[in-house]
Design a protein around this motif. Structure first.
Motif, PDB file in Angstrom:
ATOM      1  N   GLY A  45      -5.908  -6.665   4.831  1.00  0.00           N
ATOM      2  CA  GLY A  45      -7.088  -7.432   5.240  1.00  0.00           C
ATOM      3  C   GLY A  45      -7.857  -7.932   4.040  1.00  0.00           C
ATOM      4  N   ALA A  46      -8.016  -7.059   3.029  1.00  0.00           N
ATOM      5  CA  ALA A  46      -8.772  -7.448   1.840  1.00  0.00           C
ATOM      6  C   ALA A  46      -8.080  -8.590   1.108  1.00  0.00           C
TER       7      ALA A  46
ATOM      8  N   MET B 212      -4.197   3.036   8.081  1.00  0.00           N
ATOM      9  CA  MET B 212      -5.510   2.434   7.891  1.00  0.00           C
ATOM     10  C   MET B 212      -5.658   1.872   6.484  1.00  0.00           C
ATOM     11  N   GLU B 213      -5.252   2.653   5.496  1.00  0.00           N
ATOM     12  CA  GLU B 213      -5.356   2.191   4.116  1.00  0.00           C
ATOM     13  C   GLU B 213      -4.554   0.897   3.922  1.00  0.00           C
TER      14      GLU B 213
ATOM     15  N   VAL C 165     -13.386   5.478   0.406  1.00  0.00           N
ATOM     16  CA  VAL C 165     -12.551   4.639  -0.440  1.00  0.00           C
ATOM     17  C   VAL C 165     -12.075   5.408  -1.674  1.00  0.00           C
TER      18      VAL C 165
ATOM     19  N   TRP D  61      -8.670 -11.694   2.943  1.00  0.00           N
ATOM     20  CA  TRP D  61     -10.060 -12.131   2.809  1.00  0.00           C
ATOM     21  C   TRP D  61     -10.295 -12.830   1.469  1.00  0.00           C
TER      22      TRP D  61
ATOM     23  N   TYR E 176      -3.494  -1.344   6.162  1.00  0.00           N
ATOM     24  CA  TYR E 176      -4.012  -2.527   6.844  1.00  0.00           C
ATOM     25  C   TYR E 176      -5.319  -3.005   6.212  1.00  0.00           C
ATOM     26  N   LEU E 177      -6.136  -2.061   5.740  1.00  0.00           N
ATOM     27  CA  LEU E 177      -7.364  -2.466   5.041  1.00  0.00           C
ATOM     28  C   LEU E 177      -7.027  -3.272   3.790  1.00  0.00           C
TER      29      LEU E 177
ATOM     30  N   TRP F 183      -4.239   5.975  -1.397  1.00  0.00           N
ATOM     31  CA  TRP F 183      -3.733   4.616  -1.610  1.00  0.00           C
ATOM     32  C   TRP F 183      -2.303   4.598  -2.144  1.00  0.00           C
TER      33      TRP F 183
END
Lengths: 398, 242
Positions: A372-373, A365-366, A52, A376, A368-369, A58
């Motif tokens: 997702g966050a 990946m970054e 991270v 959430w 979509y993460l 990012w």
């Protein structure tokens, strides 16, 4: 111990050290298990944190925050979205003072979120920073206003109702007001669009669902048939199909000059879809009300409408809160399907951002993460609110 | 006050009430007893139309029970009912339970309704529980709240459907005491119960039900001392001997 001795009270729960000794280190294999677990946790968290903070890049997100937040909303008009959020923050502050409890938690979360935006460690326009500072301030102002004579539930409720009109005017524009030009809803996007689709779906599907559930249990055959048919047909069709129908087929049935906005059509589709499921959830609650409750209501002279509104619905809805909130969360997630009718909500913004720069193609990946966050955070907020609501209403359960 | 003539009712093919005829005068206290399944509960439920009768007529306080919803609502305003399972509204406090109907049916201002509700809770002996929820009360207390709730509409007639059958033995007395006080105050009451002590002491008349009709009715003294029918004697020997 002889017969006259009093029975001892069970020992108090052990302190932290004794708890660890008892549960983690009681035998040699427990010590071993504890050690293995600790090593596992250490390596996993080290890996995650390293990725991270060092490996991950990012930039696609930090440099496209405006896109993620509001999509193609005209840059010189973005202040209107910010103002709408400030309005909401103000009413959250006011409601915090009036209702307290969970509302307060959310008001605080809004204030902290705003403050976090103000100090984010990367490049942001001064306007956004200012907005970040203003947000907690407005929560505070709302709270202070709540302490005056305006801090009554009825004023807070009226304020919320008016704020709905206010935000709509801010976001779409008002004809004839030069500083609020029309913004085509096609330009809405990102989190703003996701949020509006979900919010309208939730707010509108709930009352429709209640009416459908009551209608399905009605003794009037025509009403009952209509509600049953509606529910069963909508539940038998995938959401994607319904969205298609509303965006493609609906205009065919309407006269040429009546054009229903694309976003509005998606909202209608999602609302009707959610309402059918909502109706079945609520019907479950209605069926769980013992017939004695209805008899007692009749026996004291309440009429049918009063019995439903005062006795049956309050008990039925409280029973199905978990199912209803689950439905809301699903609806929030389902907003991603609005891509089917060409709307660019949060997930699509993510895809667009990845494809906008060849160097970012590897950074999916970054992105979509991050998305997702974001999902959430909001779904967890709903779930948390639901748990708190259940606890609050749990008083006086049978 | 209440006139029932030749009342019949069927549940599908089952003939529950077979021509019940009964007249109840103002301020009379009637106890209805009989074996289970004899139709006694169904009978008092027809009086405020929780059950519909199919033949015969029922006239309550001059209003005939018919399909006319206005008549039904008018009668329900005048007839209070207490259920075996209390049926309090669990999502409302005790005070709200009692004040609900006066506010919504009688259209009283909230303050007045709650004041009267407070007085009624005093009358049934639980003013201190006013702000609790029904689930926090014992069975006997809940049943007394249910009586207060029925009284809040200032009914002319009170129906009791086995009010003590769901109670633990030590709580039966507190409910019966309230009912005795109510009977003394001149309320017209119809009570379905197996509490023969209450019947002997408070009733003006006892009606014995079997197989959907009244087998015999009499004053308590006569009913217990000289039952006329064999069926009544058998019933009395069964419930008094245990």
């Amino acid at each position: 111990m002889n017969a006259t001795s009093a029975i001892r009270r069970p020992p108090a729960p052990p302190g932290a050290v004794r708890w660890i000794k008892k549960n983690l280190l009681s035998t040699w294999y427990n010590v071993l298990l504890t050690l293995v677990a600790l090593i596992f946790v250490f390596f996993v968290s080290r890996g995650v944190l390293r990725w991270v903070f060092f490996t991950a890049n990012w930039t696609p997100i930090t440099s496209s925050l405006k896109l993620f937040a509001v999509g193609q909303f005209p840059p010189d008009q973005v202040w209107r979205v910010g103002t709408a959020v400030l309005l909401v923050s103000f009413f959250f502050g006011l409601s915090w003072r009036v209702w307290g409890g969970t509302v307060g938690t959310f008001a605080l979360a809004l204030a902290v979120g705003g403050a976090a935006v103000a100090v984010l460690p990367f490049e942001l326009s001064s306007g956004v920073r200012l907005w970040g500072v203003a947000n907690p301030l407005l929560v505070g102002v709302g709270y202070l206003v709540g302490r005056t004579s305006l801090g009554k539930p009825r004023w807070a409720a009226l304020g919320w109702a008016l704020s709905f009109g206010g935000t709509t005017a801010l976001l779409t524009g008002v004809r004839g007001v030069s500083w609020l030009p029309r913004v085509e809803t096609g330009l809405w996007g990102g989190l703003l669009l996701t949020f509006l689709l979900a919010l309208v779906g939730i707010v509108a599907s709930f009352p429709i669902g209640v009416l459908l559930a009551l209608g399905r249990r009605s003794s009037l055959p025509v009403l009952k048939l209509f509600c049953t048919l509606f529910i069963e047909i909508v539940r038998g069709v995938p959401l994607v199909t319904i969205l298609f129908m509303f965006s493609v087929i609906l205009p065919l049935f309407l006269p040429e000059d009546v054009r229903v906005d694309r976003v509005l059509r998606a909202m209608m589709g999602m609302t009707l879809f959610a309402a059918a499921y909502m109706a079945e959830n609520i019907r479950g609650g209605l069926q769980a009300i013992p017939s004695g409750q209805i008899e007692a209501a009749k026996a004291v002279g309440l009429n049918g409408l009063q019995t439903t509104v005062l006795i049956v619905l309050p008990q039925a809805l409280r029973m199905v809160i978990p199912a209803i909130v689950g439905q809301f969360i699903a609806l929030f997630m389902d907003t991603t399907l609005a891509v089917i009718v060409g709307l660019v909500e949060l997930l699509q913004i993510g895809r667009a951002v990845i494809q906008s720069n060849p160097e970012w193609l590897m950074l999916d990946m970054e992105v979509y993460l991050f998305i997702g966050a974001v999902f959430w955070v909001f779904t967890y907020a709903m779930s948390y609110a639901s748990q708190r609501l259940e606890q609050t209403l749990g008083v006086g359960r049978r | 006050m209440i006139i029932c003539r030749n009342v019949h009712k069927w549940f599908d093919d089952f003939h529950v009430l077979r021509g019940v005829t009964m007249t109840i005068k103002r301020q009379e206290v009637i106890v209805i007893c009989g074996p289970s399944g004899s139709g006694k509960s169904t009978f008092i439920r027809t009086i405020n139309r929780l059950e519909e009768h199919q033949e015969g007529e029922i006239i309550v306080d001059g209003i005939e029970l018919s399909h006319d919803i206005r008549n039904i609502e008018a009668i329900r305003r005048e007839v209070g009912m207490v259920f075996q399972q209390f049926n309090l509204f669990p999502h409302l406090t005790v005070l709200q339970n009692v004040a609900l109907a006066p506010i919504w049916v009688r259209k009283w201002p909230k303050a007045r309704a709650e004041e009267v509700a407070g007085q009624l809770l005093e009358r049934v002996g639980i003013p201190e529980q006013a702000h609790k929820y029904p689930g926090q009360l014992s069975g006997g207390q809940q049943q007394r709240v249910a009586i207060a709730r029925a009284l809040a509409m200032q009914p002319k007639i009170m129906l009791f459907d086995e009010p003590t059958s769901a109670l633990d033995p030590e709580m039966i007395k507190e409910v019966l005491d309230v009912m005795r006080e109510l009977a003394r105050s001149g309320m017209t009451m119809i009570v379905v119960t197996h509490e023969m002590g209450f019947a002997r002491e408070a009733a003006d008349r006892i009606a014995f039900f079997d197989q959907g009709n009244i087998v015999e009715q009499n004053t308590p003294a006569e009913f217990f001392a000289h039952p006329k029918e064999d069926r009544t004697r058998l019933f009395l020997s069964q419930i008094l001997s245990h």
